[in-house]
Design an enzyme around this catalytic site. Structure first.
Site, mmCIF file in Angstrom:
data_model
loop_
_atom_site.group_PDB
_atom_site.id
_atom_site.type_symbol
_atom_site.label_atom_id
_atom_site.label_comp_id
_atom_site.label_asym_id
_atom_site.label_seq_id
_atom_site.Cartn_x
_atom_site.Cartn_y
_atom_site.Cartn_z
ATOM 1 N N CYS A 1 134.233 94.193 -3.360
ATOM 2 C CA CYS A 1 135.313 94.113 -2.374
ATOM 3 C C CYS A 1 135.559 95.452 -1.698
ATOM 4 C CB CYS A 1 136.595 93.570 -3.012
ATOM 5 S SG CYS A 1 137.331 94.611 -4.286
ATOM 6 N N SER B 1 135.787 93.515 -12.631
ATOM 7 C CA SER B 1 136.234 94.812 -13.163
ATOM 8 C C SER B 1 137.091 94.609 -14.403
ATOM 9 C CB SER B 1 137.012 95.584 -12.097
ATOM 10 O OG SER B 1 136.148 96.109 -11.125
ATOM 11 N N ASP C 1 146.588 107.437 -13.129
ATOM 12 C CA ASP C 1 146.924 106.023 -13.252
ATOM 13 C C ASP C 1 147.018 105.488 -14.674
ATOM 14 O OD1 ASP C 1 144.317 105.663 -14.071
ATOM 15 O OD2 ASP C 1 143.723 104.360 -12.421
ATOM 16 N N CYS D 1 144.448 95.680 8.384
ATOM 17 C CA CYS D 1 143.422 94.705 7.995
ATOM 18 C C CYS D 1 143.207 93.638 9.076
ATOM 19 C CB CYS D 1 143.806 94.016 6.682
ATOM 20 S SG CYS D 1 143.617 95.061 5.224
ATOM 21 N N CYS E 1 134.478 96.538 2.749
ATOM 22 C CA CYS E 1 135.537 96.912 3.686
ATOM 23 C C CYS E 1 134.964 97.577 4.945
ATOM 24 C CB CYS E 1 136.525 97.861 3.006
ATOM 25 S SG CYS E 1 137.871 98.399 4.086
#
Length: 379
Positions: free
Chosen positions: A246, A218, A136, A190, A250
């Protein structure tokens, strides 16, 4: 042709498993139109904050073909890094430093890239096709590609969610000139759930599936340079590098499969380290302690700045001595956050006496903290 495609895909998936990846699926290199529009909207709204590189690489990031026009397929790889336990209880231990789960061992960029290169080399030898590997740090939209390949879907927190591994996946990609048959895309599962949105301590989600990075812990602890805006400091708690809230919230995490034996395990000294140790780090100690860690990339000054905010939020007056020693630091951001921390760790009388001799700092941010904190009630 179909038989060749089947053989190559079986080879890829067998190699991926053998080398330590938990998922391997294929996407077409030209299949990302919606994601490009969402990225442009993100940048135009200023949600990228100080990450100027996102605007500079906008066009290249919008499609794999912008990065490599000859690419025909993208092989998406994922590695589960799910923790052995919920990381959130550490938030209550305010004299401890909370480092994001993904950063508690070796830099995943190095780990993943090495495996990608090994796998890409074997695939190139088998297929005769050209290959390029990306983690990334390159301008690749890995999460949308992983969704197109069927590894998971981008959840309301904008991170990838998998029915098999929850929200804990490292991603990497191999671009190739080989036109492989794509796998089916994953659907969004979701539903009406808002767990990831509601748990965010800084309200960083203006809407489901939209992140304002400028409000994200972050981003603030890793990407943001200089003094942290006052409105976010208390909400940061003891988070000194990243934030897992977050991800950890989940519900799909509870269905996650057991992690691979090759998964990176957390360093014992990074599971619940004492804040006091980090507050004493100079540059050499910081670099030595975080050798091979992603934490090292933010540098000692930003790291200690974050630790000072955690100290100010700790409610532990014994940390004041460590904070006081940083009032003479070379970094203005460190000095400013030392002032903020001391205003919360000292009594009002102690802080007022200290302030009288410190208001002459040459940096505007530091002077502003002294003047502002004169009016803030202390312990």
């Amino acid at each position: 042709m179909a038989e060749r495609q089947d053989r190559l895909k079986r080879f890829l998936k067998d190699e991926a498993r053998a080398i330590g990846f938990d998922a391997c699926r294929i996407a077409r290199a030209d299949d990302m139109p919606d994601s490009a529009a969402a990225l442009r909207d993100f940048v135009e709204n200023g949600y990228h904050g100080q990450m100027a590189w996102m605007n500079e690489t906008l066009e290249r990031r919008s499609s794999p073909l912008s990065l490599w026009p000859e690419a025909r397929s993208v092989i998406m790889l994922a590695m589960n890094y799910g923790p052995d336990e919920d990381p959130r209880p550490l938030l209550e231990r305010r004299d401890r430093a909370n480092i994001s789960v993904y950063a508690r061992n070796r830099d995943y960029h190095d780990v993943i890239k090495g495996k990608l290169k090994q796998m890409a080399g074997r695939f190139a030898a088998r297929s005769g096709a050209d290959v390029k590997v990306f983690v990334d740090t390159a301008p690749v939209m890995e999460k949308p590609l992983a969704e197109k390949a069927g590894i998971g879907w981008q959840g309301k927190h904008t991170n990838l969610v998998s029915r098999d591994y929850g929200s804990w996946l490292f991603l990497g990609s191999i671009f190739t000139t080989e036109a492989l048959d794509p796998d089916s895309a994953e659907k969004d599962h979701c539903g009406s759930c808002r767990a990831c949105l509601d748990v965010c301590p800084t309200d960083a989600f203006p809407a489901p599936y939209r992140l304002d990075a400028r409000r994200c812990i972050s981003y603030l602890t890793i990407e943001h340079h200089g003094v942290i805006p006052e409105e976010f400091r208390s909400a940061m708690g003891n988070r000194i590098y990243g934030c897992d809230d977050c991800l950890a919230a989940c519900p799909w995490n509870k269905f996650a499969e057991t992690a691979s034996e090759m998964k990176l395990s957390a360093r014992a000294d990074l599971k619940a380290p004492e804040l006091s140790m980090f507050l004493g780090f100079d540059d050499a100690a910081f670099r030595k302690f975080f050798t091979g860690s992603p934490v090292k990339r933010i540098g000692r000054d930003r790291f200690v700045r974050n630790c000072l905010i955690a100290a100010g939020n700790s409610g532990h007056p014994h940390l004041a001595a460590h904070c006081r020693s940083l009032l003479e630091d070379d970094s203005a951001a460190v000095r400013a956050m030392a002032v903020w921390a001391l205003a919360r760790l000292l009594s009002k009388t102690e802080f007022a006496a200290l302030a009288k001799s410190r208001l002459r700092d040459t940096d505007e941010d530091v002077r502003r903290e002294w003047k502002r904190e004169e009016e803030v009630p202390c312990i």
